[in-house]
Motif scaffolding. Structure first.
Motif, PDB file in Angstrom:
ATOM      1  N   GLU A 188       0.818  -1.209   0.000  1.00 14.60           N
ATOM      2  CA  GLU A 188       0.000   0.000   0.000  1.00 14.60           C
ATOM      3  C   GLU A 188       0.852   1.259   0.000  1.00 14.60           C
ATOM      4  O   GLU A 188       0.472   2.269  -0.571  1.00 14.60           O
TER       5      GLU A 188
ATOM      6  N   ALA B  88       1.818   1.703  -3.509  1.00 12.12           N
ATOM      7  CA  ALA B  88       0.651   1.975  -4.350  1.00 12.12           C
ATOM      8  C   ALA B  88       0.059   3.358  -4.088  1.00 12.12           C
ATOM      9  O   ALA B  88      -0.705   3.871  -4.905  1.00 12.12           O
TER      10      ALA B  88
ATOM     11  N   ARG C 235      -2.925   5.375  -6.101  1.00 11.54           N
ATOM     12  CA  ARG C 235      -4.284   5.331  -5.545  1.00 11.54           C
ATOM     13  C   ARG C 235      -4.866   6.714  -5.311  1.00 11.54           C
ATOM     14  O   ARG C 235      -6.088   6.875  -5.365  1.00 11.54           O
TER      15      ARG C 235
ATOM     16  N   ARG D 281      -6.400   7.643 -12.656  1.00 16.67           N
ATOM     17  CA  ARG D 281      -5.985   6.559 -11.775  1.00 16.67           C
ATOM     18  C   ARG D 281      -5.971   5.220 -12.524  1.00 16.67           C
ATOM     19  O   ARG D 281      -6.931   4.902 -13.217  1.00 16.67           O
TER      20      ARG D 281
ATOM     21  N   ASN E   2      -7.165  -1.303 -10.634  1.00 14.63           N
ATOM     22  CA  ASN E   2      -6.558  -2.073  -9.549  1.00 14.63           C
ATOM     23  C   ASN E   2      -5.541  -3.080 -10.053  1.00 14.63           C
ATOM     24  O   ASN E   2      -4.476  -3.266  -9.441  1.00 14.63           O
TER      25      ASN E   2
ATOM     26  N   ILE F  81      -2.426  -1.254 -11.008  1.00 17.48           N
ATOM     27  CA  ILE F  81      -1.693  -0.834  -9.806  1.00 17.48           C
ATOM     28  C   ILE F  81      -0.924  -2.025  -9.241  1.00 17.48           C
ATOM     29  O   ILE F  81       0.260  -1.926  -8.916  1.00 17.48           O
TER      30      ILE F  81
ATOM     31  N   HIS G 296      -6.043   9.339   4.811  1.00 17.49           N
ATOM     32  CA  HIS G 296      -5.258   8.113   4.645  1.00 17.49           C
ATOM     33  C   HIS G 296      -3.947   8.101   5.442  1.00 17.49           C
ATOM     34  O   HIS G 296      -3.375   7.045   5.644  1.00 17.49           O
TER      35      HIS G 296
END
Lengths: 325, 296
Positions: free
Chosen positions: A93, A96, A100, A107, A110, A113, B200
């Motif tokens: 993450e 990524a 994201r 973008r 998924n 990515i 986030h």
């Protein structure tokens, strides 16, 4: 992408961090900003990134003025000194993240990515760590993940703040070579900040030596080491003996001195106070008879063995090369 | 092998003796602490429940289901349901501004956030009376527009917001200061918008501190007496919160009912303590889990 820095000034309150900086970073080069702590090198790096705003002057990316462009629009990759990995996200993450957070229109899907992140993790040779959290990684691993994360957004410029500063000596050496190879592979314009001259000399195409918020010298590692432009550069890059001479301050590198038992017209007498003989070079510490100052001399091991000096012996020194400022 | 283990054990015992006080000192200190805790915490706690239940469950239930009691509970809930989310937002915004940016007047802002802690709650209530009361600055304007603040629900909510203002910010500021702003800068360079960065990166990092702050805010919002007392006007069934209701019942010598309602507030306090402990335990467990992995 090339970076042009024109007459940048930056102060923090009373303190002037950068004074009239002019610099050209050619496209695809790996440049080191080298200097002691507090010399303004990190501030300059942050100004290039857009994390700080200069008081005056301009930053141009490929000739386009980006001085006031938002950090987000600059397309730079930044590797922080302490990596600044997102501690509550997995390695995957983290890498990524830059993809994201893009607006929906740009973008990637998924699946894309996922592929991109795994490609990057393979590039930094840490694919097997995808599900770990940053605090579970070693310093060197964190460093490489930070690099992968910065590269994920396909930056035009890669900026690294003390990239190896927090690592131990062995990892440091390995990573340094690895970074050099990675740069040769990717050819992205890169600027890194360091206070370690050995690091700068080994990795960079060009070294920018900075001191007190100013650029002292710009050149290839060879050029700045062999022909220091200022006394500061002389003293900062490698060991050097400084002398007072009638013409000014003189500098001689420890290996630019010949030592013998016979005196001649130009030589200086001194007594050998200490011999340090670990490794391929033997370091001698000699106390000058005339002014009691210590002089460092380096000899090859073979040469030293032939001459076989003893501690306490009187020897005669003669510089083979001397720079006077 | 056995010998060395024995020696190690002996060494431990010896070193323990060397760094501790004689037995009688230890036991008298422990005894003193327990006696103090018992007298000042456990006995009052037990007394609340004992008094509440003295006339039996029937009276207890009647006291807490009576119309005025229910309306007091409702008002207390309304006050905390409004003030907790608002102070959550204010607290996060204030902590964010203070820890992630440099600006002039920052220390003044920190002082301002602490003001509700420094000022007596009664004064806090009085401030609102002076501003919004009949004789206050906006008194006439409010009457002209048929708005009621003092001796009405808005006043109670305002006073509650004021006294609970510092909790979230105070909890977050040291935490966010310790974490620095590098992660936020990293998010920014990677192209994250302000919202995405907050959502986030910043909030997940302060999750436990935030929950902790909310729990404290809620406890204080429901328990506040002084400030609310000044602005409420004590109108039964209308502007009485639970603590005020307890006071009224007590003043009317209706002890069983007073303690019954008080027992609810006490239960709230106990729940708060359990939640607080749970949050602290979770936070330290998270940290320890990571720590363990690192050393492994």
């Amino acid at each position: 992408m090339s970076i042009t820095i024109q007459q940048i000034n930056k102060g923090f309150g009373q303190f002037s961090a950068l004074r009239d900086i002019n610099l050209q970073v050619p496209s695809g080069e790996l440049v080191a900003l080298l200097g002691p702590s507090g010399c303004g090198k990190t501030t300059l790096l942050r100004i290039i990134a857009g994390l700080e705003t200069p008081d005056s002057g301009q930053i141009l990316f490929d000739g386009v003025d980006t001085t006031h462009a938002d950090v987000r629009e600059r397309q730079v990759g930044f590797v922080f000194q302490h990596y600044a990995l997102f501690r509550h996200m997995t390695v995957f993450e983290n890498v990524a993240f830059g993809l994201r957070v893009r607006p929906k229109e740009t973008r990637p899907s998924n699946a894309e990515i996922k592929k991109r992140v795994h490609d990057l993790l393979k590039l930094v040779q840490l694919d097997w760590l995808a599900d770990r959290y940053p605090p579970q990684l070693s310093g060197g691993q964190r460093q490489r993940i930070a690099l992968a994360r910065a590269l994920a957004v396909e930056p035009k410029v890669l900026l690294l703040d003390e990239p190896f500063g927090a690592l131990d000596a062995k990892v440091r050496k390995d990573l340094r070579r690895w970074l050099r190879r990675l740069h040769d592979e990717l050819h992205v314009t890169s600027v890194f900040v360091t206070h370690d001259q050995e690091e700068a000399l080994e990795v960079a195409d060009t070294i920018v030596v900075m001191n007190h918020g100013q650029v002292e010298q710009v050149g290839s590692p060879q050029a700045v080491y062999d022909n220091p432009a200022t006394p500061f550069v002389y003293e900062f890059l490698g060991n050097v003996n400084a002398f007072e001479t009638p013409q000014g301050k003189g500098f001689v590198r420890p290996y630019e001195i010949s030592v013998s038992r016979e005196a001649d017209a130009q030589s200086i007498a001194g007594s050998l106070t200490y011999v340090h003989s670990v490794g391929s070079l033997v370091r001698l510490e000699i106390k000058r008879a005339d002014n009691e100052q210590y002089v460092d001399v380096e000899l090859g091991r073979e040469q030293f063995n032939q001459l076989s000096f003893k501690q306490g012996e009187t020897v005669y020194l003669k510089p083979t090369q001397l720079r006077v400022f | 092998m056995h010998t060395t283990q024995f020696q190690q054990y002996q060494g431990k015992v010896a070193s323990k003796r060397a760094t501790s006080e004689p037995t009688w000192v230890r036991w008298s200190l422990i005894g003193l602490t327990l006696a103090f805790l018992g007298l000042f915490l456990l006995v009052p706690l037990a007394a609340v429940f004992a008094e509440a239940l003295r006339k039996g469950w029937g009276v207890y239930l009647a006291a807490i289901t009576e119309a005025d009691a229910l309306s007091a509970m409702k008002l207390t809930l309304i006050a905390s349901l409004i003030s907790v989310p608002l102070n959550l937002v204010f607290g996060v915004a204030a902590a964010w501004a203070i820890t992630k940016f440099d600006f002039k007047g920052k220390s003044f802002l920190i002082t301002l956030i602490d003001l509700p802690f420094a000022v007596s709650p009664v004064i806090a209530g009085l401030i609102f009376v002076l501003i919004f009361g009949l004789q206050g600055w906006f008194g006439e304007w409010l009457i002209d527009h048929d708005l009621k603040v003092i001796f009405a629900i808005p006043g109670i909510v305002l006073a509650t917001i004021f006294v609970t203002f510092p909790f979230v910010a105070r909890e977050l500021i040291p935490l966010m200061q310790a974490q620095g702003k590098e992660e936020e800068e990293a998010a920014l360079v990677l192209g994250a918008s302000g919202w995405k960065m907050l959502w986030h990166v910043t909030l997940p990092n302060v999750k436990w501190g935030l929950i902790y702050g909310v729990i404290l805010t809620n406890a204080r919002a429901m328990g506040e007496f002084g400030a609310v007392s000044v602005v409420s006007g004590h109108i039964r069934g209308l502007t009485n919160t639970m603590p005020l209701h307890v006071e009224i019942l007590y003043n009317e010598y209706n002890y069983a009912a007073a303690f019954a309602v008080a027992s609810l507030l006490t239960l709230l306090a106990l729940v708060t303590l359990v939640l607080k402990t749970y949050v602290e335990w979770q936070a330290s467990r998270d940290a320890a889990a990571i720590e363990k992995e690192v050393t492994a």
